[in-house]
Design a protein around this motif. Structure first.
Motif, PDB file in Angstrom:
ATOM      1  N   SER A 140     -41.482  13.038  71.701  1.00  0.00           N
ATOM      2  CA  SER A 140     -40.383  13.747  72.361  1.00  0.00           C
ATOM      3  C   SER A 140     -39.159  13.696  71.461  1.00  0.00           C
ATOM      4  CB  SER A 140     -40.115  13.096  73.727  1.00  0.00           C
ATOM      5  OG  SER A 140     -39.049  13.748  74.377  1.00  0.00           O
ATOM      6  N   SER A 141     -37.989  13.530  72.041  1.00  0.00           N
ATOM      7  CA  SER A 141     -36.737  13.468  71.273  1.00  0.00           C
ATOM      8  C   SER A 141     -35.638  12.954  72.186  1.00  0.00           C
ATOM      9  CB  SER A 141     -36.359  14.862  70.775  1.00  0.00           C
ATOM     10  OG  SER A 141     -35.035  14.862  70.278  1.00  0.00           O
ATOM     11  N   SER A 142     -34.639  12.316  71.597  1.00  0.00           N
ATOM     12  CA  SER A 142     -33.457  11.946  72.399  1.00  0.00           C
ATOM     13  C   SER A 142     -32.844  13.205  73.013  1.00  0.00           C
ATOM     14  CB  SER A 142     -32.434  11.213  71.530  1.00  0.00           C
ATOM     15  OG  SER A 142     -32.114  11.980  70.392  1.00  0.00           O
ATOM     16  N   PRO A 184     -37.592   9.851  69.564  1.00  0.00           N
ATOM     17  CA  PRO A 184     -36.791   9.439  68.406  1.00  0.00           C
ATOM     18  C   PRO A 184     -35.354   9.948  68.515  1.00  0.00           C
ATOM     19  CG  PRO A 184     -38.777  10.681  67.728  1.00  0.00           C
ATOM     20  CD  PRO A 184     -38.602  10.866  69.205  1.00  0.00           C
ATOM     21  N   GLY A 185     -34.456   9.191  67.925  1.00  0.00           N
ATOM     22  CA  GLY A 185     -33.109   9.696  67.652  1.00  0.00           C
ATOM     23  C   GLY A 185     -33.156  10.367  66.291  1.00  0.00           C
ATOM     24  N   PRO A 186     -32.013  10.511  65.624  1.00  0.00           N
ATOM     25  CA  PRO A 186     -32.008  11.182  64.320  1.00  0.00           C
ATOM     26  C   PRO A 186     -32.818  10.411  63.267  1.00  0.00           C
ATOM     27  CG  PRO A 186     -29.786  10.986  65.211  1.00  0.00           C
ATOM     28  CD  PRO A 186     -30.670  10.158  66.081  1.00  0.00           C
ATOM     29  N   VAL A 187     -33.785  11.107  62.667  1.00  0.00           N
ATOM     30  CA  VAL A 187     -34.670  10.490  61.663  1.00  0.00           C
ATOM     31  C   VAL A 187     -34.618  11.360  60.406  1.00  0.00           C
ATOM     32  CG1 VAL A 187     -37.044   9.738  61.182  1.00  0.00           C
ATOM     33  CG2 VAL A 187     -36.162   9.662  63.529  1.00  0.00           C
ATOM     34  N   ASP A 188     -34.616  10.711  59.273  1.00  0.00           N
ATOM     35  CA  ASP A 188     -34.528  11.434  57.991  1.00  0.00           C
ATOM     36  C   ASP A 188     -35.885  12.082  57.658  1.00  0.00           C
ATOM     37  OD1 ASP A 188     -33.895  12.329  55.472  1.00  0.00           O
ATOM     38  OD2 ASP A 188     -34.058  10.350  54.528  1.00  0.00           O
ATOM     39  N   THR A 189     -36.040  13.354  58.041  1.00  0.00           N
ATOM     40  CA  THR A 189     -37.272  14.113  57.763  1.00  0.00           C
ATOM     41  C   THR A 189     -36.887  15.561  57.452  1.00  0.00           C
ATOM     42  OG1 THR A 189     -37.688  15.047  59.953  1.00  0.00           O
ATOM     43  CG2 THR A 189     -38.448  12.775  59.602  1.00  0.00           C
ATOM     44  N   PRO A 190     -37.855  16.352  56.987  1.00  0.00           N
ATOM     45  CA  PRO A 190     -37.545  17.758  56.661  1.00  0.00           C
ATOM     46  C   PRO A 190     -37.160  18.606  57.862  1.00  0.00           C
ATOM     47  CG  PRO A 190     -39.623  17.057  55.646  1.00  0.00           C
ATOM     48  CD  PRO A 190     -39.221  15.975  56.588  1.00  0.00           C
ATOM     49  N   ILE A 191     -37.323  18.116  59.094  1.00  0.00           N
ATOM     50  CA  ILE A 191     -37.076  18.972  60.268  1.00  0.00           C
ATOM     51  C   ILE A 191     -35.644  19.498  60.297  1.00  0.00           C
ATOM     52  CG2 ILE A 191     -36.290  17.310  62.037  1.00  0.00           C
ATOM     53  CD1 ILE A 191     -38.398  18.659  63.934  1.00  0.00           C
ATOM     54  N   HIS A 192     -34.708  18.736  59.766  1.00  0.00           N
ATOM     55  CA  HIS A 192     -33.297  19.139  59.859  1.00  0.00           C
ATOM     56  C   HIS A 192     -32.986  20.366  59.001  1.00  0.00           C
ATOM     57  CE1 HIS A 192     -32.869  15.609  62.251  1.00  0.00           C
ATOM     58  NE2 HIS A 192     -33.393  14.876  61.290  1.00  0.00           N
ATOM     59  N   LEU A 193     -33.844  20.636  58.021  1.00  0.00           N
ATOM     60  CA  LEU A 193     -33.654  21.834  57.190  1.00  0.00           C
ATOM     61  C   LEU A 193     -33.754  23.090  58.041  1.00  0.00           C
ATOM     62  CD1 LEU A 193     -35.917  20.784  54.180  1.00  0.00           C
ATOM     63  CD2 LEU A 193     -33.408  20.881  54.198  1.00  0.00           C
ATOM     64  N   THR A 238     -48.752   2.366  79.707  1.00  0.00           N
ATOM     65  CA  THR A 238     -48.985   3.803  79.908  1.00  0.00           C
ATOM     66  C   THR A 238     -47.838   4.413  80.718  1.00  0.00           C
ATOM     67  OG1 THR A 238     -50.673   5.455  80.375  1.00  0.00           O
ATOM     68  CG2 THR A 238     -50.384   3.746  82.057  1.00  0.00           C
ATOM     69  N   GLY A 239     -47.571   5.690  80.455  1.00  0.00           N
ATOM     70  CA  GLY A 239     -46.540   6.409  81.203  1.00  0.00           C
ATOM     71  C   GLY A 239     -45.115   6.125  80.749  1.00  0.00           C
ATOM     72  N   THR A 240     -44.958   5.485  79.591  1.00  0.00           N
ATOM     73  CA  THR A 240     -43.603   5.143  79.135  1.00  0.00           C
ATOM     74  C   THR A 240     -43.090   6.190  78.149  1.00  0.00           C
ATOM     75  OG1 THR A 240     -44.473   3.877  77.291  1.00  0.00           O
ATOM     76  CG2 THR A 240     -43.969   2.648  79.280  1.00  0.00           C
ATOM     77  N   VAL A 241     -41.775   6.317  78.104  1.00  0.00           N
ATOM     78  CA  VAL A 241     -41.121   7.083  77.041  1.00  0.00           C
ATOM     79  C   VAL A 241     -40.238   6.081  76.307  1.00  0.00           C
ATOM     80  CG1 VAL A 241     -39.589   8.995  76.476  1.00  0.00           C
ATOM     81  CG2 VAL A 241     -41.140   9.191  78.434  1.00  0.00           C
ATOM     82  N   ILE A 242     -40.633   5.738  75.107  1.00  0.00           N
ATOM     83  CA  ILE A 242     -39.925   4.671  74.385  1.00  0.00           C
ATOM     84  C   ILE A 242     -38.874   5.280  73.457  1.00  0.00           C
ATOM     85  CG2 ILE A 242     -40.193   2.766  72.738  1.00  0.00           C
ATOM     86  CD1 ILE A 242     -42.972   2.314  73.877  1.00  0.00           C
ATOM     87  N   PRO A 243     -37.584   4.952  73.692  1.00  0.00           N
ATOM     88  CA  PRO A 243     -36.570   5.469  72.778  1.00  0.00           C
ATOM     89  C   PRO A 243     -36.591   4.669  71.474  1.00  0.00           C
ATOM     90  CG  PRO A 243     -35.568   4.370  74.696  1.00  0.00           C
ATOM     91  CD  PRO A 243     -37.025   4.078  74.728  1.00  0.00           C
ATOM     92  N   VAL A 244     -36.729   5.365  70.364  1.00  0.00           N
ATOM     93  CA  VAL A 244     -36.632   4.706  69.044  1.00  0.00           C
ATOM     94  C   VAL A 244     -35.520   5.475  68.336  1.00  0.00           C
ATOM     95  CG1 VAL A 244     -37.866   4.025  66.939  1.00  0.00           C
ATOM     96  CG2 VAL A 244     -39.106   4.177  69.118  1.00  0.00           C
ATOM     97  N   THR A 249     -29.183   6.787  72.827  1.00  0.00           N
ATOM     98  CA  THR A 249     -29.190   7.141  74.256  1.00  0.00           C
ATOM     99  C   THR A 249     -28.714   5.995  75.155  1.00  0.00           C
ATOM    100  OG1 THR A 249     -31.549   6.597  74.290  1.00  0.00           O
ATOM    101  CG2 THR A 249     -30.967   8.929  74.096  1.00  0.00           C
ATOM    102  N   LEU A 250     -28.150   4.927  74.546  1.00  0.00           N
ATOM    103  CA  LEU A 250     -27.570   3.862  75.373  1.00  0.00           C
ATOM    104  C   LEU A 250     -26.476   4.457  76.248  1.00  0.00           C
ATOM    105  CD1 LEU A 250     -26.938   0.894  72.933  1.00  0.00           C
ATOM    106  CD2 LEU A 250     -28.278   0.814  75.028  1.00  0.00           C
ATOM    107  N   PRO A 251     -26.460   4.156  77.562  1.00  0.00           N
ATOM    108  CA  PRO A 251     -25.375   4.700  78.385  1.00  0.00           C
ATOM    109  C   PRO A 251     -24.030   4.238  77.830  1.00  0.00           C
ATOM    110  CG  PRO A 251     -27.068   3.669  79.749  1.00  0.00           C
ATOM    111  CD  PRO A 251     -27.409   3.330  78.325  1.00  0.00           C
ATOM    112  N   GLY A 252     -23.146   5.188  77.562  1.00  0.00           N
ATOM    113  CA  GLY A 252     -21.814   4.836  77.056  1.00  0.00           C
ATOM    114  C   GLY A 252     -21.779   4.486  75.583  1.00  0.00           C
ATOM    115  N   GLY A 253     -22.930   4.549  74.910  1.00  0.00           N
ATOM    116  CA  GLY A 253     -22.982   4.150  73.492  1.00  0.00           C
ATOM    117  C   GLY A 253     -22.018   4.937  72.631  1.00  0.00           C
ATOM    118  N   ASN A 254     -21.971   6.237  72.836  1.00  0.00           N
ATOM    119  CA  ASN A 254     -21.110   7.081  72.009  1.00  0.00           C
ATOM    120  C   ASN A 254     -19.631   6.787  72.223  1.00  0.00           C
ATOM    121  OD1 ASN A 254     -23.367   8.257  71.078  1.00  0.00           O
ATOM    122  ND2 ASN A 254     -23.184  10.108  72.310  1.00  0.00           N
TER     123      ASN A 254
END
Ligand SMILES: NC(=O)c1ccc[n+]([C@@H]2O[C@H](COP(=O)([O-])OP(=O)(O)OC[C@H]3O[C@@H](n4cnc5c(N)ncnc54)[C@H](OP(=O)(O)O)[C@@H]3O)[C@@H](O)[C@H]2O)c1
Length: 260
Positions: A140-142, A184-193, A238-244, A249-254
């Motif tokens: 998935s994605s953040s 995932p949060g932002p990861v250094d891969t070609p997708i951002h191109l 099973t059934g988890t969505v693990i944020p990496v 996505t921490l509440p209030g993190g930003n």
């Protein structure tokens, strides 16, 4: 080749997170089929795995084609006679404000990011049911849980993938098939191109500002989590969505970062 050796299909295995997961899992003795459109990238992943002593094949397919999932499963089952792990990693992303959105863009996000994983899981089921250690991992994605302007289509497709994860985890539990997701949060891969255009440095700077750990993740860091969820050691998960996501996505993190 021992018959017991597990078999994994990894869509998007030609680059980024999928390629990293493929190499890590192959290093742990799993046979890998990498799926994508660009054969040269898939062959490069297969070559690196073979060089390291692992086993892999390339399966060229366009996941926006509704016939592709059946063909992929037929090809891999024909090669090895079994499928134990499915990693739905490939994705389509386009940043568009709603006034520039089109039905075609809407359909493409759904086709690649939601329909293809659904149809792949469905087509793989007869094999996964026979596996003693079946695992499905959806990437998935953040963006599936954050409200990001211009990411309505990508975000809603990832939110749908997370719902699919939870729903199928419950539905397939009686067959001992585990279904999990990684966001995932932002990861250094070609997708951002594909969305940031030429201003990659600026895009990375903006993304890093949203991450409490103050850096991009690496494909290998994500690959490790995929490999872990696929491993039999994760047999009660099973059934988890693990944020990496470095805390994105921490509440209030930003806001905490903004006050520094
Ligand atoms: N990098 C990040 O910051 C980030 C953050 C959150 C979530 N994610 C998620 O992580 C996953 C992997 O992305 P990545 O960052 O590793 O980017 P990536 O290197 O661009 O990987 C995406 C892969 O998907 C494949 N793909 C795209 N459209 C396809 C299609 N129609 N048919 C078959 N394959 C297709 C691409 O191969 P071809 O073009 O050769 O087909 C490519 O190998 C995605 O689900 C993405 O949404 C990434």
């Amino acid at each position: 080749m021992p018959e017991s050796q597990r078999v994994a299909i990894i869509t998007g295995g030609g680059s980024g997170i999928g390629a990293a997961a493929a190499e890590i899992m192959a290093g742990r003795g799993i046979r890998i089929a990498v799926v994508g459109r660009r054969l040269e990238l898939l062959n490069a992943t297969v070559g690196r795995i073979a060089k390291a002593g692992g086993t892999a094949i390339a399966v060229q397919a366009d996941l926006s084609d509704p016939a592709a999932p059946q063909a992929i499963i037929r090809r891999v089952a024909g090669e090895w006679g079994k499928i134990d792990i499915l990693v739905n990693d490939a994705a389509y992303i386009k940043h568009v404000p709603i006034h520039e959105g089109t039905r075609e863009l809407f359909d493409e996000h759904i086709a690649v990011n939601v329909r293809a994983p659904y149809l792949l899981i469905q087509a793989a089921l007869p094999y996964l049911k026979k596996s003693s250690a079946a695992a499905i991992i959806n990437i998935s994605s953040s963006s599936g849980s954050l409200a990001i302007p211009g990411q309505a289509l990508y975000g809603l497709s990832k939110a749908a993938l997370e719902y699919l994860t939870r729903s199928l985890a419950a539905e397939l539990a009686p067959f001992k098939i585990r279904v999990n997701a990684i966001a995932p949060g932002p990861v250094d891969t070609p997708i951002h191109l594909s969305w940031a255009g030429y201003d990659i440095a600026g895009a990375y700077e903006r993304m890093i500002r949203e991450v409490p750990l103050r850096r991009m993740g690496t494909a290998a860091e994500l690959g490790e989590w995929i490999a872990w969820l696929a491993d039999e050691k994760a047999s009660f998960v099973t059934g988890t969505v693990i944020p990496v996501d470095g805390g994105q996505t921490l509440p209030g993190g930003n806001s905490r970062i903004a006050q520094e």
